[in-house]
Design an enzyme around this catalytic site. Structure first.
Site, PDB file in Angstrom:
ATOM      1  CB  ALA A   1      -0.905   0.007   1.223  1.00  0.00           C
TER       2      ALA A   1
ATOM      3  CE1 TYR B   1     -10.236   1.636  -0.280  1.00  0.00           C
ATOM      4  CE2 TYR B   1     -11.296   0.137  -1.820  1.00  0.00           C
ATOM      5  CZ  TYR B   1     -10.202   0.491  -1.061  1.00  0.00           C
ATOM      6  OH  TYR B   1      -9.075  -0.275  -1.111  1.00  0.00           O
TER       7      TYR B   1
HETATM    8  P1  NAI Z   1      -0.005  -1.040   5.342  1.00  0.00           P
HETATM    9  O1  NAI Z   1       0.266   0.407   5.103  1.00  0.00           O
HETATM   10  O2  NAI Z   1      -0.147  -1.496   6.745  1.00  0.00           O
HETATM   11  O3  NAI Z   1       1.154  -1.932   4.663  1.00  0.00           O
HETATM   12  C1  NAI Z   1       1.806  -1.537   3.497  1.00  0.00           C
HETATM   13  C2  NAI Z   1       3.095  -2.324   3.318  1.00  0.00           C
HETATM   14  O4  NAI Z   1       3.663  -1.953   2.052  1.00  0.00           O
HETATM   15  C3  NAI Z   1       4.184  -2.037   4.357  1.00  0.00           C
HETATM   16  O5  NAI Z   1       4.871  -3.233   4.634  1.00  0.00           O
HETATM   17  C4  NAI Z   1       5.118  -1.057   3.638  1.00  0.00           C
HETATM   18  O6  NAI Z   1       6.466  -1.086   4.088  1.00  0.00           O
HETATM   19  C5  NAI Z   1       5.026  -1.621   2.232  1.00  0.00           C
HETATM   20  N1  NAI Z   1       5.413  -0.662   1.195  1.00  0.00           N
HETATM   21  C6  NAI Z   1       4.814   0.506   0.838  1.00  0.00           C
HETATM   22  N2  NAI Z   1       5.488   1.070  -0.189  1.00  0.00           N
HETATM   23  C7  NAI Z   1       6.521   0.244  -0.498  1.00  0.00           C
HETATM   24  C8  NAI Z   1       7.552   0.247  -1.464  1.00  0.00           C
HETATM   25  N3  NAI Z   1       7.674   1.246  -2.361  1.00  0.00           N
HETATM   26  N4  NAI Z   1       8.446  -0.757  -1.470  1.00  0.00           N
HETATM   27  C9  NAI Z   1       8.363  -1.777  -0.567  1.00  0.00           C
HETATM   28  N5  NAI Z   1       7.384  -1.853   0.354  1.00  0.00           N
HETATM   29  C10 NAI Z   1       6.484  -0.855   0.393  1.00  0.00           C
HETATM   30  O7  NAI Z   1      -1.292  -1.361   4.475  1.00  0.00           O
HETATM   31  P2  NAI Z   1      -2.433  -2.475   4.535  1.00  0.00           P
HETATM   32  O8  NAI Z   1      -3.674  -1.810   4.983  1.00  0.00           O
HETATM   33  O9  NAI Z   1      -1.975  -3.705   5.201  1.00  0.00           O
HETATM   34  O10 NAI Z   1      -2.638  -2.738   2.969  1.00  0.00           O
HETATM   35  C11 NAI Z   1      -2.132  -3.866   2.303  1.00  0.00           C
HETATM   36  C12 NAI Z   1      -3.115  -4.244   1.198  1.00  0.00           C
HETATM   37  O11 NAI Z   1      -4.362  -4.628   1.791  1.00  0.00           O
HETATM   38  C13 NAI Z   1      -3.432  -3.093   0.237  1.00  0.00           C
HETATM   39  O12 NAI Z   1      -3.574  -3.597  -1.060  1.00  0.00           O
HETATM   40  C14 NAI Z   1      -4.770  -2.594   0.751  1.00  0.00           C
HETATM   41  O13 NAI Z   1      -5.534  -1.937  -0.242  1.00  0.00           O
HETATM   42  C15 NAI Z   1      -5.406  -3.921   1.145  1.00  0.00           C
HETATM   43  N6  NAI Z   1      -6.568  -3.826   2.035  1.00  0.00           N
HETATM   44  C16 NAI Z   1      -6.562  -3.015   3.149  1.00  0.00           C
HETATM   45  C17 NAI Z   1      -7.693  -2.915   3.942  1.00  0.00           C
HETATM   46  C18 NAI Z   1      -7.708  -2.055   5.173  1.00  0.00           C
HETATM   47  O14 NAI Z   1      -8.802  -1.781   5.671  1.00  0.00           O
HETATM   48  N7  NAI Z   1      -6.595  -1.673   5.717  1.00  0.00           N
HETATM   49  C19 NAI Z   1      -8.927  -3.670   3.625  1.00  0.00           C
HETATM   50  C20 NAI Z   1      -8.792  -4.553   2.492  1.00  0.00           C
HETATM   51  C21 NAI Z   1      -7.660  -4.589   1.717  1.00  0.00           C
END
Ligand code: NAI
Ligand code: NA
Length: 399
Positions: free
Chosen positions: A140, A236
Site C-alpha cells: 500500500a 472507495y
Molecule cells: P499497510 O500500510 O499497513 O502496509 C503496506 C506495506 O507496504 C508495508 O509493509 C510497507 O512497508 C510496504 N510498502 C509501501 N510502499 C513500499 C515500497 N515502495 N516498497 C516496498 N514496500 C512498500 O497497508 P495495509 O492496509 O496492510 O494494505 C495492504 C493491502 O491490503 C493493500 O492492497 C490494501 O488496499 C489492502 N486492504 C486493506 C484494507 C484495510 O482496511 N486496511 C482492507 C482490504 C484490503
C-alpha cells in the site's frame, strides 16, 4: 530514551520498539492458538511484509505453517539517536521470534516497485530457498516510480464524476463533521492511481520470479482488495482507488495464464476494513470502521488483521480438499462477516444517527484510537511507557 506517540493528523511520527515486539508476540500467540494449518505454505515471499495485512500474512505463514519467509518492505531503520519506523521494529521483533523458533526469516528493505529490489529478492531466494510456493502481494503506497520508464506516479483518493459529501471523523478529537471531496478533474488522476495501486507491479513481480525459475510447481499468489459498504462507494470502490482495485483484480486472469505451466494459481482476497496506516488516510472510512467495530464486537465476529489472515489461510487458501471458494467475480471473500446483511443494516442505521455528541456511545471510536496507536507500538498494557525503550533495535538479517 522514553518514547511517546507524536501524531500529525493520521500519521504517527514515533514508534515504540518494545510495543511493536508486544504486538508481534500477540499475533504469534493468536496464530499458535489456532493450531497448525494443514497443507500450508512452506516457503513464502511477502511483498509489503512490515505492517498491516502483509505482516500478519508473514506471521501466519511462519507460525501457522512453519514456513521460511522472505519479507520485502520500505521502512526507516533505527540509527544512532534516531527512531526507526513501526514496520522496522515489527520486522526486528518478527525475525527475532522466528529465529528463536528455528524458522528461516530474512528481509529486504527497499523500493519493491524497482527492478533492483526484485533482483535482490530473487538472488536471496535462489541462494537460500531455491523456490517459493506462496507469494503474498500486500503493498500500500501513495506513489510509485515506474521501473521501465522512470515516471513517478502519485495516487489520489477522489470520487469520479460528482463531488461526494458525507460524514467523517477526526479520530483524535472525536469531532464528526461533513466533508465534501471534489471529483477527479481529469483521467490522469485515475490512471496515476491505477499505476500505483493497480496490478502492474504484481505482474512484474510474478513475471520476474517465474523467469528466474524461483516459483515452485503449484505456486500460489494472493493480493488484497477491498469492496466495503455502499456509503463509502463514492470515495472507495467507485472512486480512483476502486479503479486501481478493479485493475488488480483483473490481473488475476493474466497471472493464471502465466502460472498455468507451473500448475500455479493467483487470487485476490477481499479483506475486511481494518485500522492500518493506509486506511486511516482515507476520509469517511475511519468513521465507518468505528461503527463497524462496535457492531461486530457486539456480535462476536470482530477480527483484526491476524484473525483475517489466519482464516484466509486456514479456510480459503489451504483447505483440506484443496478447493478455494470464490465469489461470482472469482474473488476470495474474507470480508464475509463484515458484509453480512445484519451487520451492514446496523451500521447503516447507526451511520444516520452519528454525531459528535453521541460518537463515543454508538461507535467504537475508543477501539479505533487504541488500534491506531497499537500500530506504532503504543498503548499496550504490558509495556511501561515511562521506562526507557530499547533503542537502536535492528533487523537481524539486514546489516
Ligand atoms: P499497510 O500500510 O499497513 O502496509 C503496506 C506495506 O507496504 C508495508 O509493509 C510497507 O512497508 C510496504 N510498502 C509501501 N510502499 C513500499 C515500497 N515502495 N516498497 C516496498 N514496500 C512498500 O497497508 P495495509 O492496509 O496492510 O494494505 C495492504 C493491502 O491490503 C493493500 O492492497 C490494501 O488496499 C489492502 N486492504 C486493506 C484494507 C484495510 O482496511 N486496511 C482492507 C482490504 C484490503
Ligand atoms: Na501490508
Amino acid at each position: 530514551m522514553i518514547i511517546q506517540p507524536r501524531t500529525r493528523g493520521f500519521i504517527c511520527l514515533t514508534a515504540h520498539p518494545d510495543g511493536a515486539h508486544q504486538s508481534i508476540k500477540n499475533q504469534i500467540e493468536y496464530v499458535k492458538s489456532k493450531g497448525k494449518i494443514k497443507n500450508g505454505p512452506k516457503k513464502v515471499l511477502v511483498i509489503g511484509a512490515s505492517t498491516g495485512f502483509g505482516l500478519s500474512s508473514r506471521i501466519t505463514a511462519a507460525f501457522g505453517s512453519d514456513a521460511a519467509t522472505v519479507g520485502v518492505f520500505f521502512e526507516k531503520p533505527a540509527s544512532e539517536g534516531k527512531m526507526g519506523t513501526a514496520g522496522w521494529y515489527n520486522t526486528a521483533a518478527f525475525e527475532k521470534e522466528a529465529h528463536e523458533a528455528g524458522l528461516y526469516a530474512k528481509s529486504i528493505n527497499g523500493d519493491a516497485f524497482s527492478d533492483e529490489v526484485k533482483k535482490e529478492t530473487i538472488e536471496l531466494i535462489k541462494k537460500d530457498l531455491g523456490q517459493v510456493d506462496l507469494v503474498v502481494y500486500s503493498l500500500a503506497s501513495p506513489r510509485r516510480t515506474h521501473p521501465k520508464t522512470g515516471v513517478a506516479y502519485a495516487s489520489v483518493l477522489k470520487p469520479i464524476g460528482q463531488p461526494f459529501t458525507n460524514k467523517t471523523v477526526d479520530f483524535h478529537t472525536g469531532v464528526v463533521s461533513d466533508i465534501t471531496i471534489n471529483p477527479v478533474e481529469n483521467d490522469e488522476d485515475i490512471s496515476n492511481t491505477v499505476a500505483v495501486m493497480g496490478g502492474e507491479d504484481w505482474k512484474f513481480w510474478i513475471e520476474d520470479l517465474k523467469a528466474a525459475g524461483v516459483l515452485a510447481e503449484g505456486v500460489q499468489t494472493v493480493a488484497y482488495s477491498y469492496i466495503g459498504p455502499e456509503l463509502t462507494f463514492p470515495i472507495y470502490r467507485n472512486g480512483t482507488i476502486g479503479q486501481a482495485k478493479n485493475d488488480l483484480e483483473a490481473t488475476v486472469t493474466v497471472l493464471n495464464d502465466l502460472l498455468k505451466d507451473l500448475n500455479g494459481k493467483s487470487y485476490v482476497s477481499v479483506n475486511k476494513a481494518l485500522v492500518t496506516q493506509s486506511s486511516s488516510a482515507i476520509p469517511v472510512v475511519p468513521l465507518y470502521i468505528s461503527l463497524l467495530y462496535k457492531v461486530m464486537k457486539a456480535k462476536g465476529t470482530h477480527e483484526g488483521t491476524i484473525e483475517q489472515i489466519q482464516r484466509l489461510f486456514a479456510e480459503r487458501l489451504y483447505t483440506e480438499n484443496g478447493n478455494v471458494e470464490l465469489d461470482s467475480a472469482g474473488r476470495i471473500r474474507i470480508d464475509d462477516w463484515e458484509m453480512a446483511e445484519d451487520v451492514q443494516a446496523e451500521v447503516a442505521k447507526l451511520w444516520e444517527q452519528t454525531s459528535t455528541e453521541n460518537l463515543s456511545e454508538i461507535s467504537d471510536i475508543e477501539g479505533y484510537r487504541k488500534e491506531f496507536f497499537n500500530l506504532f507500538g503504543f498503548q499496550f498494557d504490558e509495556i511501561d511507557y515511562e521506562k526507557d525503550a530499547n533503542e537502536n533495535v535492528q533487523v537481524p538479517s539486514i546489516e
